[in-house]
Design a protein around this motif. Sequence first.
Motif, mmCIF file in Angstrom:
data_model
loop_
_atom_site.group_PDB
_atom_site.id
_atom_site.type_symbol
_atom_site.label_atom_id
_atom_site.label_comp_id
_atom_site.label_asym_id
_atom_site.label_seq_id
_atom_site.Cartn_x
_atom_site.Cartn_y
_atom_site.Cartn_z
ATOM 1 N N LEU A 94 0.829 -1.205 0.000
ATOM 2 C CA LEU A 94 0.000 0.000 0.000
ATOM 3 C C LEU A 94 0.863 1.255 0.000
ATOM 4 O O LEU A 94 0.661 2.178 -0.799
ATOM 5 N N ILE A 95 1.840 1.288 0.893
ATOM 6 C CA ILE A 95 2.687 2.477 0.961
ATOM 7 C C ILE A 95 3.557 2.594 -0.287
ATOM 8 O O ILE A 95 3.833 3.704 -0.767
ATOM 9 N N ALA A 96 3.950 1.451 -0.862
ATOM 10 C CA ALA A 96 4.732 1.487 -2.104
ATOM 11 C C ALA A 96 3.910 2.067 -3.246
ATOM 12 O O ALA A 96 4.425 2.840 -4.071
ATOM 13 N N SER A 97 2.632 1.731 -3.310
ATOM 14 C CA SER A 97 1.776 2.275 -4.368
ATOM 15 C C SER A 97 1.591 3.778 -4.201
ATOM 16 O O SER A 97 1.495 4.521 -5.185
ATOM 17 N N THR A 98 1.554 4.242 -2.956
ATOM 18 C CA THR A 98 1.438 5.675 -2.708
ATOM 19 C C THR A 98 2.692 6.405 -3.173
ATOM 20 O O THR A 98 2.610 7.478 -3.789
ATOM 21 N N VAL A 99 3.855 5.841 -2.881
ATOM 22 C CA VAL A 99 5.105 6.449 -3.320
ATOM 23 C C VAL A 99 5.159 6.521 -4.842
ATOM 24 O O VAL A 99 5.555 7.544 -5.416
ATOM 25 N N ARG A 100 4.759 5.454 -5.513
ATOM 26 C CA ARG A 100 4.749 5.460 -6.984
ATOM 27 C C ARG A 100 3.832 6.556 -7.517
ATOM 28 O O ARG A 100 4.144 7.230 -8.505
ATOM 29 N N SER A 101 2.706 6.743 -6.877
ATOM 30 C CA SER A 101 1.782 7.798 -7.298
ATOM 31 C C SER A 101 2.393 9.178 -7.108
ATOM 32 O O SER A 101 2.271 10.058 -7.970
ATOM 33 N N LEU A 102 3.092 9.377 -5.989
ATOM 34 C CA LEU A 102 3.710 10.672 -5.713
ATOM 35 C C LEU A 102 4.867 10.982 -6.665
ATOM 36 O O LEU A 102 5.260 12.141 -6.803
ATOM 37 N N GLU A 103 5.419 9.959 -7.307
ATOM 38 C CA GLU A 103 6.495 10.189 -8.264
ATOM 39 C C GLU A 103 6.007 10.930 -9.493
ATOM 40 O O GLU A 103 6.788 11.598 -10.171
ATOM 41 N N THR A 104 4.720 10.841 -9.797
ATOM 42 C CA THR A 104 4.193 11.455 -11.026
ATOM 43 C C THR A 104 3.062 12.440 -10.780
ATOM 44 O O THR A 104 2.651 13.143 -11.696
ATOM 45 N N LYS A 105 2.552 12.506 -9.542
ATOM 46 C CA LYS A 105 1.412 13.376 -9.261
ATOM 47 C C LYS A 105 1.713 14.282 -8.074
ATOM 48 O O LYS A 105 2.479 13.913 -7.182
ATOM 49 N N ASP A 106 1.105 15.465 -8.057
ATOM 50 C CA ASP A 106 1.244 16.295 -6.869
ATOM 51 C C ASP A 106 0.318 15.727 -5.788
ATOM 52 O O ASP A 106 -0.564 14.898 -6.076
ATOM 53 N N PRO A 107 0.502 16.129 -4.516
ATOM 54 C CA PRO A 107 -0.277 15.526 -3.436
ATOM 55 C C PRO A 107 -1.792 15.606 -3.628
ATOM 56 O O PRO A 107 -2.505 14.667 -3.264
ATOM 57 N N ALA A 108 -2.284 16.693 -4.183
ATOM 58 C CA ALA A 108 -3.733 16.839 -4.362
ATOM 59 C C ALA A 108 -4.307 15.750 -5.261
ATOM 60 O O ALA A 108 -5.449 15.306 -5.065
ATOM 61 N N HIS A 109 -3.528 15.306 -6.249
ATOM 62 C CA HIS A 109 -4.006 14.264 -7.168
ATOM 63 C C HIS A 109 -3.595 12.867 -6.707
ATOM 64 O O HIS A 109 -4.210 11.878 -7.108
#
Length: 287
Positions: A215-230
Motif C-alpha cells: 500500500l505504501i509502495a503504491s502511494t510512493v509510486r503515485s507521488l512520483e508522477t502526481k502532486d499531493p492533491a491528485h
Amino acid sequence: MPDAKRKQKPRVSIIGTGRLGTALSVALLHSGYAIQSLVARRAQTARQAASLLDGKPQVLAAKQLSSLRPADLFLITVPDDQIASVAAELSGLEFDATALHTSGALSADVLEPLRNRGWHTGSVHPLISVSDTSTKLAGAFWSVEGDRVALRMGKQIVRDLQGQSFSISSEDKPLYHAAAVMASGNVVALFDVALEMLMKCGLSRKQARDILTPLIASTVRSLETKDPAHALTGTFSRGDVETVKRHLAALQQSDLADALDLYRLLGRRSLKVTGKHPQITQILKSV
C-alpha cells in the motif's frame, strides 16, 4: 581501479564509520577515490569498515585523531552533536585540507575552527535512508553547501557517486532537514502506528507489515508522477463523513491515543490538500 585513475581524485579520510561513513567509503573507493584513513570511536569498528575495502587505509580510534595522515578531503560522518568537537581536534593538525560534514541540519559554520586555520569547509547531505552499510547511494539527491572550493569538491563527489546535487542557503538547513525527517523518519513512525492498529485487529506484526508495505509502495509510486492533491485517495479525498466518524470511534474505543492524535492532525492536513469537505474538518476539531 588502476592507481593512475585514483591519483586524479582526492585522497579521502572518513571520520565516523557508522552506516553512512562505511557506505560512503565503499562507494568512493568504487568510484576511484583512494581511502586514506578511517576513524571510529573504537579502532575495531574502523577495522571492520576497512575490511570492506581494497588496500590498507590507516585505521584509528577517535582518541588518535592527532595521528591522522594528510589527505585532500576529510569527510566527517559522525552524529551531529560530535561534529564541532571533531572539527576542534582536526584544527590542531599540521596541514590544511578540505572538510565536509554530512549533517543535514548543520551548515558549514560548525567547522569554523578548521576554516580559521585555512581549511576549506562545507557539507554534503544525501537525501536517502541509509539503513545499513550496504545501502546504494547512486541516484540520491544531495544537499551541498560551503565555500567555493568545498562546494566544487562536494558537487564532484556527488557526480562521481551518480547522484544529483542542489544547494540551499546555510540558514535554511534546519528547515530543509526537518522536511527530510518528515518525509522519511516520520513516515516510518507513522507506519509503526499503522502496524499497531492492525495488531489490535488480531494480525501479527509480520502480517501487518506484509499487508501495508504494498500500500505504501503504491502511494510512493503515485507521488512520483502526481502532486499531493491528485495522489491523495481514500476517505478524506472522497469526503466520507460517516466513515470518518466510525474511524474516530474505533480509535477511541481501542485506546490508541497516538493513532487518534495523528489521525486527527493528518486528516486535517489531507482536507487542506483537497480544499474540500469543511464539515469533516469541524468533526476532527471537535474530538
